[in-house]
Design an enzyme around this catalytic site. Structure first.
Site, mmCIF file in Angstrom:
data_model
loop_
_atom_site.group_PDB
_atom_site.id
_atom_site.type_symbol
_atom_site.label_atom_id
_atom_site.label_comp_id
_atom_site.label_asym_id
_atom_site.label_seq_id
_atom_site.Cartn_x
_atom_site.Cartn_y
_atom_site.Cartn_z
ATOM 1 N N ASP A 72 0.983 -1.253 -0.003
ATOM 2 C CA ASP A 72 -0.192 0.027 0.130
ATOM 3 C C ASP A 72 0.757 1.255 -0.033
ATOM 4 O O ASP A 72 1.933 1.123 0.728
ATOM 5 C CB ASP A 72 -0.915 -0.072 1.114
ATOM 6 N N TYR A 157 0.383 10.217 -8.953
ATOM 7 C CA TYR A 157 0.801 11.544 -8.559
ATOM 8 C C TYR A 157 2.266 11.806 -8.972
ATOM 9 O O TYR A 157 2.863 13.043 -9.132
ATOM 10 C CB TYR A 157 0.816 12.024 -7.026
#
EC number: 3.6.1.66
Length: 201
Positions: A72, A157
């Protein structure tokens, strides 16, 4: 041959993880993907990167009977107190909408001066064996957020994240350049070292 299952359905992340993992774990390693193993999505209900990585790895290990690897990861922005953090993939409200997430984050930082746009990519990598052993390693890549996207590579991002010491965004880097220093590289190198020490893995 050692076989692992990689608990992700994100195709871009899968390619990046395979580029990182295979050289570290060795040529005699087989890594099956979530799709190949028929794994269903698992709700990420943890409150840290490590908890979410373990949730996915546990479910994959139980479902397949193989050692499962999951991660994650996300971006933590200094002036936002570490947000988006574990909510990075759904920051704009819909999971996996990279463009909307990026645009929302840029809008939230619109009035923030460059010297206060510090951020870091963070990753927790987890492995869970069929007999219940659990291993976690974490990594971070510090940098800052640019005022506008640049580059066509990477995902998430990457177009607005400029790693420390670089003048290029993560999306302008080649996969080799990015993987050599990334948060995932650090976390998965650590995890691979742990796995290499374990008998039978």
């Amino acid at each position: 041959m050692t076989t692992f299952v990689l608990a992700t359905r994100n195709e871009k992340k899968k390619r990046e993880l395979l580029q990182i993992l295979l050289p570290v774990l060795g040529e005699d390693t087989e890594i099956r993907t979530a799709a190949e193993a028929g794994l269903a999505d698992v709700p990420e209900t943890g409150v840290t990167f490590a908890e979410n990585a373990l949730i996915k790895a546990r479910a994959a290990a139980v479902a397949t009977g193989l050692t499962a690897i999951a991660d994650d990861s996300g971006i933590a922005v200094d002036v936002l107190g570490g947000a988006p953090g574990i909510f990075s993939a759904r920051w704009a409200g819909r999971h996996g909408d990279d463009r909307a997430n990026l645009e929302l984050l840029l809008a939230q930082l619109g009035d923030i001066a460059e010297e206060h746009r510090g951020a870091q990519f963070r990753c927790a990598a987890a492995a869970v064996t069929p007999d219940g052993r659990e291993f976690v390693a974490e990594g971070a890549m510090p940098g800052h957020l640019a005022a506008a996207p640049a580059g066509e590579g990477g995902f998430g991002y990457d177009p607005i994240f400029v790693p420390a010491g670089s003048t290029k965004s993560a999306a302008q880097m080649t996969p080799e350049e990015k993987n050599a220093r990334s948060h995932r590289r650090i976390a998965f190198d650590g995890l691979a070292a742990i796995l290499a020490e374990q008998t039978g893995l």
